[in-house]
Enzyme design. Structure first.
Site, PDB file in Angstrom:
ATOM      1  N   SER A  25       0.808  -1.218   0.000  1.00 25.59           N
ATOM      2  CA  SER A  25       0.000   0.000   0.000  1.00 25.59           C
ATOM      3  C   SER A  25       0.841   1.267   0.000  1.00 25.59           C
ATOM      4  CB  SER A  25      -0.935   0.007   1.216  1.00 25.59           C
ATOM      5  OG  SER A  25      -0.198  -0.122   2.424  1.00 25.59           O
ATOM      6  N   GLY A  62      -2.086  -4.246   1.164  1.00 22.17           N
ATOM      7  CA  GLY A  62      -2.211  -5.466   1.954  1.00 22.17           C
ATOM      8  C   GLY A  62      -1.245  -6.561   1.573  1.00 22.17           C
ATOM      9  N   ASN A  90       3.893  -5.286   5.622  1.00 25.19           N
ATOM     10  CA  ASN A  90       2.766  -6.087   6.135  1.00 25.19           C
ATOM     11  C   ASN A  90       3.231  -7.369   6.815  1.00 25.19           C
ATOM     12  OD1 ASN A  90       0.445  -4.466   5.390  1.00 25.19           O
ATOM     13  ND2 ASN A  90       1.023  -4.883   3.273  1.00 25.19           N
ATOM     14  N   ASP A 171      -4.788   6.855  10.027  1.00 24.19           N
ATOM     15  CA  ASP A 171      -4.430   5.526  10.535  1.00 24.19           C
ATOM     16  C   ASP A 171      -3.030   5.497  11.145  1.00 24.19           C
ATOM     17  OD1 ASP A 171      -2.745   5.565   8.334  1.00 24.19           O
ATOM     18  OD2 ASP A 171      -3.833   4.020   7.231  1.00 24.19           O
ATOM     19  N   HIS A 174      -0.069   5.191   6.906  1.00 28.95           N
ATOM     20  CA  HIS A 174       0.149   5.577   5.511  1.00 28.95           C
ATOM     21  C   HIS A 174       0.402   7.075   5.393  1.00 28.95           C
ATOM     22  CE1 HIS A 174      -2.169   1.786   5.251  1.00 28.95           C
ATOM     23  NE2 HIS A 174      -1.329   1.552   4.258  1.00 28.95           N
TER      24      HIS A 174
END
Length: 200
Positions: A25, A62, A90, A171, A174
């Protein structure tokens, strides 16, 4: 006649250097509008530096290192001259075994090496809550593989951005457009070195 003119125009406008951004991402531009993600901002920075470059966005939100390995052939269909490899974030977030991350990235780098493609490997850090031992082992994976395969290495993709609320989305993971700009600014010297290895 029109076809010949069209083909000539297409050839003249094709970028001289095509870089593949293979990642998750952070490469895909999660949460950002078109044009604000890493590939687009990097492409603009390269062109501002006088490099006629196209940065292909092969980021999938992801994705783990295993996911990137599974779709490598598909990503290489763009026929890049070099690759920026940004995977593993991830893996760390999920607490996957660093040995598994190493195995997948090693396999990707082996394929890229066999194809003669220059690579810039972007490192990643594990979340602090996973403990110092895990963090040390995880971080070491990227440096080890960069040395093993003799590729360019940028130790931490989120350098200068991680932990700063002003540069990250809600979040806290990011980067915002402004955060991406800092990433591009800091990694650009390594990317310029990468383009110099393409022979284009």
């Amino acid at each position: 006649m029109f076809l010949l003119v069209f083909l000539a125009f297409s050839s003249a406008t094709k970028a001289e250097v095509r870089l593949l951004g293979l990642g998750d991402s952070l490469m895909a531009g999660y949460g950002l509008p078109p044009g604000d993600g890493f590939p687009d901002q990097l492409q603009d920075a390269l062109q501002a530096a006088g490099i006629d470059a196209e940065v292909v966005n092969a980021g999938v939100s992801g994705d783990t290192s295993a996911g990137g390995r599974a779709r490598l052939d598909w990503a290489l269909a763009s026929n890049p001259h070099a690759v920026i490899l940004e995977l593993g974030a991830n893996d760390g977030l999920r607490g996957l075994e660093p040995t598994e991350t190493k195995r997948n990235l090693d396999a990707i780098l082996t394929v890229l090496g066999e194809k003669g493609l220059p690579v810039l490997l972007a490192g990643m850090l594990a979340p602090p809550n996973l403990g110092q031992e895990y963090g040390t082992e995880f971080e070491a994976v990227f440096r080890y593989l960069a040395e093993k395969h003799g590729v360019l290495f940028y130790p931490f993709f989120l350098d200068g951005v991680v932990g700063d609320p002003a540069l990250n989305q809600q979040d806290g993971i990011h980067p915002t457009k402004e955060g991406v700009a800092i990433i591009v600014e800091r990694i650009l010297p390594k990317v310029l070195e990468l383009t110099g290895q393409t022979g284009q």
